[in-house]
Design a protein around this motif. Sequence first.
Motif, PDB file in Angstrom:
ATOM      1  N   LEU A  32      -7.238   5.878  13.079  1.00 45.30           N
ATOM      2  CA  LEU A  32      -6.103   5.199  13.716  1.00 45.30           C
ATOM      3  C   LEU A  32      -5.207   6.198  14.446  1.00 45.30           C
ATOM      4  N   SER A  33      -4.913   7.332  13.815  1.00 40.26           N
ATOM      5  CA  SER A  33      -4.031   8.306  14.478  1.00 40.26           C
ATOM      6  C   SER A  33      -4.704   8.923  15.699  1.00 40.26           C
ATOM      7  N   GLU A  34      -6.025   9.111  15.652  1.00 42.58           N
ATOM      8  CA  GLU A  34      -6.758   9.625  16.825  1.00 42.58           C
ATOM      9  C   GLU A  34      -6.673   8.628  17.987  1.00 42.58           C
ATOM     10  N   ILE A  35      -6.860   7.353  17.676  1.00 43.07           N
ATOM     11  CA  ILE A  35      -6.803   6.327  18.719  1.00 43.07           C
ATOM     12  C   ILE A  35      -5.406   6.261  19.327  1.00 43.07           C
ATOM     13  N   LEU A  36      -4.381   6.324  18.479  1.00 40.73           N
ATOM     14  CA  LEU A  36      -3.005   6.322  18.997  1.00 40.73           C
ATOM     15  C   LEU A  36      -2.754   7.549  19.869  1.00 40.73           C
ATOM     16  N   ASP A  37      -3.299   8.686  19.467  1.00 36.06           N
ATOM     17  CA  ASP A  37      -3.153   9.913  20.259  1.00 36.06           C
ATOM     18  C   ASP A  37      -3.863   9.767  21.606  1.00 36.06           C
ATOM     19  N   PHE A  81      -2.430  11.113   4.778  1.00 34.41           N
ATOM     20  CA  PHE A  81      -1.292  11.720   5.468  1.00 34.41           C
ATOM     21  C   PHE A  81      -0.554  12.654   4.521  1.00 34.41           C
ATOM     22  N   LEU A  82      -0.429  13.909   4.921  1.00 34.68           N
ATOM     23  CA  LEU A  82       0.318  14.894   4.142  1.00 34.68           C
ATOM     24  C   LEU A  82       1.811  14.615   4.267  1.00 34.68           C
ATOM     25  N   PRO A  83       2.637  15.142   3.344  1.00 33.33           N
ATOM     26  CA  PRO A  83       4.084  14.884   3.391  1.00 33.33           C
ATOM     27  C   PRO A  83       4.721  15.218   4.739  1.00 33.33           C
ATOM     28  N   GLN A  84       4.265  16.312   5.362  1.00 30.55           N
ATOM     29  CA  GLN A  84       4.842  16.702   6.654  1.00 30.55           C
ATOM     30  C   GLN A  84       4.435  15.769   7.789  1.00 30.55           C
ATOM     31  N   ASP A  85       3.492  14.853   7.507  1.00 26.00           N
ATOM     32  CA  ASP A  85       3.036  13.899   8.523  1.00 26.00           C
ATOM     33  C   ASP A  85       3.635  12.512   8.317  1.00 26.00           C
ATOM     34  N   LYS A  86       4.772  12.435   7.658  1.00 26.44           N
ATOM     35  CA  LYS A  86       5.390  11.139   7.339  1.00 26.44           C
ATOM     36  C   LYS A  86       5.684  10.326   8.601  1.00 26.44           C
ATOM     37  N   ALA A  87       6.172  11.005   9.655  1.00 24.37           N
ATOM     38  CA  ALA A  87       6.484  10.299  10.902  1.00 24.37           C
ATOM     39  C   ALA A  87       5.211   9.722  11.524  1.00 24.37           C
ATOM     40  N   LEU A  88       4.112  10.491  11.453  1.00 18.34           N
ATOM     41  CA  LEU A  88       2.836  10.016  11.974  1.00 18.34           C
ATOM     42  C   LEU A  88       2.341   8.829  11.153  1.00 18.34           C
ATOM     43  N   PHE A  89       2.493   8.892   9.841  1.00 15.61           N
ATOM     44  CA  PHE A  89       2.091   7.787   8.968  1.00 15.61           C
ATOM     45  C   PHE A  89       2.857   6.516   9.327  1.00 15.61           C
ATOM     46  N   GLN A  90       4.162   6.642   9.509  1.00 17.04           N
ATOM     47  CA  GLN A  90       4.984   5.476   9.844  1.00 17.04           C
ATOM     48  C   GLN A  90       4.613   4.906  11.211  1.00 17.04           C
ATOM     49  N   GLU A  91       4.286   5.794  12.155  1.00 10.89           N
ATOM     50  CA  GLU A  91       3.845   5.327  13.475  1.00 10.89           C
ATOM     51  C   GLU A  91       2.536   4.539  13.358  1.00 10.89           C
ATOM     52  N   CYS A  92       1.623   5.046  12.535  1.00  9.88           N
ATOM     53  CA  CYS A  92       0.338   4.369  12.352  1.00  9.88           C
ATOM     54  C   CYS A  92       0.516   2.990  11.720  1.00  9.88           C
ATOM     55  N   ILE A  93       1.369   2.922  10.710  1.00  9.86           N
ATOM     56  CA  ILE A  93       1.619   1.635  10.049  1.00  9.86           C
ATOM     57  C   ILE A  93       2.244   0.645  11.032  1.00  9.86           C
ATOM     58  N   SER A  94       3.205   1.119  11.816  1.00 11.42           N
ATOM     59  CA  SER A  94       3.917   0.220  12.726  1.00 11.42           C
ATOM     60  C   SER A  94       3.037  -0.262  13.887  1.00 11.42           C
ATOM     61  N   LYS A  95       2.052   0.552  14.278  1.00 13.05           N
ATOM     62  CA  LYS A  95       1.226   0.206  15.431  1.00 13.05           C
ATOM     63  C   LYS A  95      -0.174  -0.289  15.047  1.00 13.05           C
ATOM     64  N   MET A  96      -0.430  -0.393  13.743  1.00 13.81           N
ATOM     65  CA  MET A  96      -1.753  -0.816  13.278  1.00 13.81           C
ATOM     66  C   MET A  96      -2.132  -2.184  13.829  1.00 13.81           C
ATOM     67  N   GLY A  97      -1.213  -3.116  13.801  1.00 16.83           N
ATOM     68  CA  GLY A  97      -1.487  -4.472  14.276  1.00 16.83           C
ATOM     69  C   GLY A  97      -1.866  -4.495  15.745  1.00 16.83           C
ATOM     70  N   THR A 156     -15.804   8.428   3.959  1.00 19.19           N
ATOM     71  CA  THR A 156     -15.443   9.470   4.917  1.00 19.19           C
ATOM     72  C   THR A 156     -13.923   9.487   5.043  1.00 19.19           C
ATOM     73  N   PHE A 157     -13.347  10.679   5.185  1.00 21.03           N
ATOM     74  CA  PHE A 157     -11.896  10.836   5.107  1.00 21.03           C
ATOM     75  C   PHE A 157     -11.393  11.724   6.249  1.00 21.03           C
ATOM     76  N   HIS A 158     -10.238  11.357   6.785  1.00 23.97           N
ATOM     77  CA  HIS A 158      -9.631  12.073   7.908  1.00 23.97           C
ATOM     78  C   HIS A 158      -8.196  12.465   7.565  1.00 23.97           C
ATOM     79  N   LEU A 159      -7.767  13.615   8.086  1.00 23.71           N
ATOM     80  CA  LEU A 159      -6.365  14.032   7.995  1.00 23.71           C
ATOM     81  C   LEU A 159      -5.930  14.606   9.345  1.00 23.71           C
ATOM     82  N   ASP A 160      -4.657  14.529   9.612  1.00 28.42           N
ATOM     83  CA  ASP A 160      -4.033  15.235  10.742  1.00 28.42           C
ATOM     84  C   ASP A 160      -4.730  14.929  12.066  1.00 28.42           C
ATOM     85  N   LYS A 161      -4.733  13.643  12.453  1.00 33.37           N
ATOM     86  CA  LYS A 161      -5.307  13.183  13.722  1.00 33.37           C
ATOM     87  C   LYS A 161      -6.779  13.578  13.880  1.00 33.37           C
TER      88      LYS A 161
END
Length: 370
Positions: free
Chosen positions: A67-72, A116-132, A259-264
């Motif tokens: 999801l974060s890759e697609i948003l990027d 999402f690591l703690p320092q990626d909280k803003a990215l996590f919130q962006e992903c949640i808000s734009k998931m739909g 399969t697992f992804h971190l940091d875009k």
Amino acid sequence: MNLSYWEYKSWLSNIDYTIVGSGIVGLNAALHLKTQHPKATILVIERGMLPNGASTKNAGFACFGSLSEILDDLKSHSEDEVLELIKKRVAGLQLLRENLGDKTIVYKPWGGYELFLPQDKALFQECISKMGAVNKLLKPVFKDAVFSEGSNNFNFKNIENSLIFNQFEGQINTGKMMEALLHKVQSAGIKILNNVNVLEYSESNTSVKVKTDNFEFDTLKLVIATNGFASKLGIDNVKPARAQVLITKPIKNLNIKGTFHLDKGYYYFRNINNRILLGGGRNLDLKGEETTELVQTDLIQNRLEQLLKETILPNETVEIEQRWSGVMGVGDQKIVIVKKLSDKVSCGVRLGGMGIAIGSLIGKELAEIS
């Protein structure tokens, strides 16, 4: 040229198509060319003992983007471009599975997760808000919601409590896939020469002269499928991107599956034979990792081990068994380059780390224009 008469006549004479690169793209191009031109003599040349780029060195993710890759990607590409990229990845995966069979490639539809690591909280919130919105964008392709919010059932530490689940992601056995593909190509009567490094080529009115580190020969058509090594043959807008990987020794009672992804997508891991395979980290030194040198660096390997011990398996004593590197082809755009460079030369390169997903389709497209 230290070749015998027999060697030259049997392997390097009357070549209709020469394909440089025996990875997923090159071998699929060879197979499709043989289907289109059954009587053609087709030669595949590979610089390594085995495919030397990423085809036998990747993590075996049957994925099309977190999801974060697609948003990027949506920040640098239009919605139509991103949708077309994902359609191609899905079609490519389907073609791979149809060509070789799920049992052969050990395809497991266990789904994918984004952490999402703690320092990626803003990215996590962006992903949640734009998931739909992203699910809506992808609905015509998958006919269902792709991404959903899930729980951390794997006891990962030092991450956000929620994971993002992708129900359509899977994993394969990269070695089994390439073994089957090589067998299929050789069974079709296509010749493969390994440990041959193509240095340059030149065109005449009737053919292409190919110069390697050992010999020269002529071919009617040249097909370049070297991906991350493409710039060495003068193809612009493709940069090498080294990916470093490690794998653990077997772990008792490993409960991680998927399969697992971190940091875009810059980090990724999976289970395989009671082990964890973990790779990535080139974002720690993007310029330094623009290389075709297949070695590892302390900077990235130390970070991978840190993730393993602090996040993925924090309560385990884990030993590393192997480390390796592969080379991807990337650029400013995610759109793959499939084009004719001249009447006799074509290329299919810059797969952007999505070789498993898109390689079979790109090989087919490359054959069609060659």
